[in-house]
Design a protein around this motif. Sequence first.
Motif, PDB file in Angstrom:
ATOM      1  N   ASP A   8       0.811  -1.214   0.000  1.00  0.00           N
ATOM      2  CA  ASP A   8       0.000   0.000   0.000  1.00  0.00           C
ATOM      3  C   ASP A   8       0.842   1.260   0.000  1.00  0.00           C
ATOM      4  N   GLY A   9       2.087   1.156   0.478  1.00  0.00           N
ATOM      5  CA  GLY A   9       2.914   2.335   0.601  1.00  0.00           C
ATOM      6  C   GLY A   9       2.569   3.080   1.876  1.00  0.00           C
ATOM      7  N   HIS A  10       3.418   4.029   2.266  1.00  0.00           N
ATOM      8  CA  HIS A  10       3.191   4.789   3.482  1.00  0.00           C
ATOM      9  C   HIS A  10       2.442   6.067   3.135  1.00  0.00           C
ATOM     10  N   LYS A  16      -3.527  11.489   4.481  1.00  0.00           N
ATOM     11  CA  LYS A  16      -4.194  11.196   5.755  1.00  0.00           C
ATOM     12  C   LYS A  16      -5.231  12.261   6.095  1.00  0.00           C
ATOM     13  N   ILE A  17      -4.854  13.531   5.952  1.00  0.00           N
ATOM     14  CA  ILE A  17      -5.770  14.631   6.277  1.00  0.00           C
ATOM     15  C   ILE A  17      -6.981  14.613   5.346  1.00  0.00           C
ATOM     16  N   LYS A 292      -7.375   5.696   2.322  1.00  0.00           N
ATOM     17  CA  LYS A 292      -5.912   5.854   2.347  1.00  0.00           C
ATOM     18  C   LYS A 292      -5.245   4.860   1.403  1.00  0.00           C
ATOM     19  N   ARG A 293      -5.687   3.621   1.496  1.00  0.00           N
ATOM     20  CA  ARG A 293      -5.088   2.572   0.661  1.00  0.00           C
ATOM     21  C   ARG A 293      -5.320   2.829  -0.825  1.00  0.00           C
ATOM     22  N   GLU A 294      -6.557   3.180  -1.162  1.00  0.00           N
ATOM     23  CA  GLU A 294      -6.877   3.408  -2.573  1.00  0.00           C
ATOM     24  C   GLU A 294      -6.118   4.604  -3.137  1.00  0.00           C
ATOM     25  N   LEU A 295      -5.990   5.656  -2.337  1.00  0.00           N
ATOM     26  CA  LEU A 295      -5.262   6.842  -2.790  1.00  0.00           C
ATOM     27  C   LEU A 295      -3.782   6.530  -3.002  1.00  0.00           C
ATOM     28  N   MET A 296      -3.217   5.722  -2.106  1.00  0.00           N
ATOM     29  CA  MET A 296      -1.798   5.367  -2.254  1.00  0.00           C
ATOM     30  C   MET A 296      -1.589   4.423  -3.437  1.00  0.00           C
TER      31      MET A 296
END
Length: 306
Positions: A8-10, A16-17, A292-296
């Motif tokens: 997923d990457g960090h 996050k925001i 978060k996961r989908e965006l990364m």
Amino acid sequence: MVGPTASDGHPTVGVKIFSAGVAACVADVITFPLDTAKVRLQVQGEGQTSSAIRYKGVLGTITTLAKTEGPMKLYSGLPAGLQRQISFASLRIGLYDTVREFFSTGKETTSLGSKISAGLTTGGVAVFIGQPTEVVKVRLQAQSHLHGLKPRYTGTYNAYRIIATTEGLTGLWKGTTPNLMRNVIINCTELVTYDLMKEALVKSKLLADDVPCHLVSALIAGFCTTLLSSPVDVVKTRFVNSPPGQYTSVPNCAVTMFTKEGPTAFFKGFVPSFLRLASWNVIMFVCFEQLKRELMKSRQTVDCAT
């Protein structure tokens, strides 16, 4: 919170925001009627400012409101609620991991103290920024159009204007102290409990770091948070909703409640508060983690393509 998998990457601070803000808005839209019911139950018994209608229970309050004032009354104050989530939840939740890592610098593992410090910091900063939206939201939810009572405000922006002109700019920050106490308790309990539960479930291999794990952790966090924050939440709602001069201070509001209505007054609206907070937590945290996961993943796809 337990970090994402390698694939997923960090997530960046911006991701996050943004994810926290969007997830909080989605959760708010779905659970807002429960929040309105909670506010009506909390201000009930306040005296001359209260409607003659008596609300009983969560479903009773929601159905009574819908029948007497119309279904849309359940969403009165929603624009201010969404503004609150954008300015408040996005910071207190979105910055939690980053601030927690800051307090854990140089340490092999993240201590409970670092997690609590992160919750205190992000919660405190977010309250000062988002307090005006909280004041407007509560007042719009609490006002009734029945029994000849003229509503104080006709809408969200009208409420901002009237409060600022009649009570001064400080009126928009009314109740900051109890709201700060409430949100420090909520932020620490909610995020730290969720963090600890998620970490324990993943490390013990009871659940993988996925939707079921996020759901269970969010439910437990919601119950613990409601139990600890209810007394402060009721005092905050009463004080923020009160007209100028009704209470001389936050302690005066709490003492007045205790002497007139007894200790149970501090737990008014507990059931809708739990139902709202638990369901809000589940929706928000599940959406937050997945977003978060989908965006990364999208970011990694773009990076690979270029």
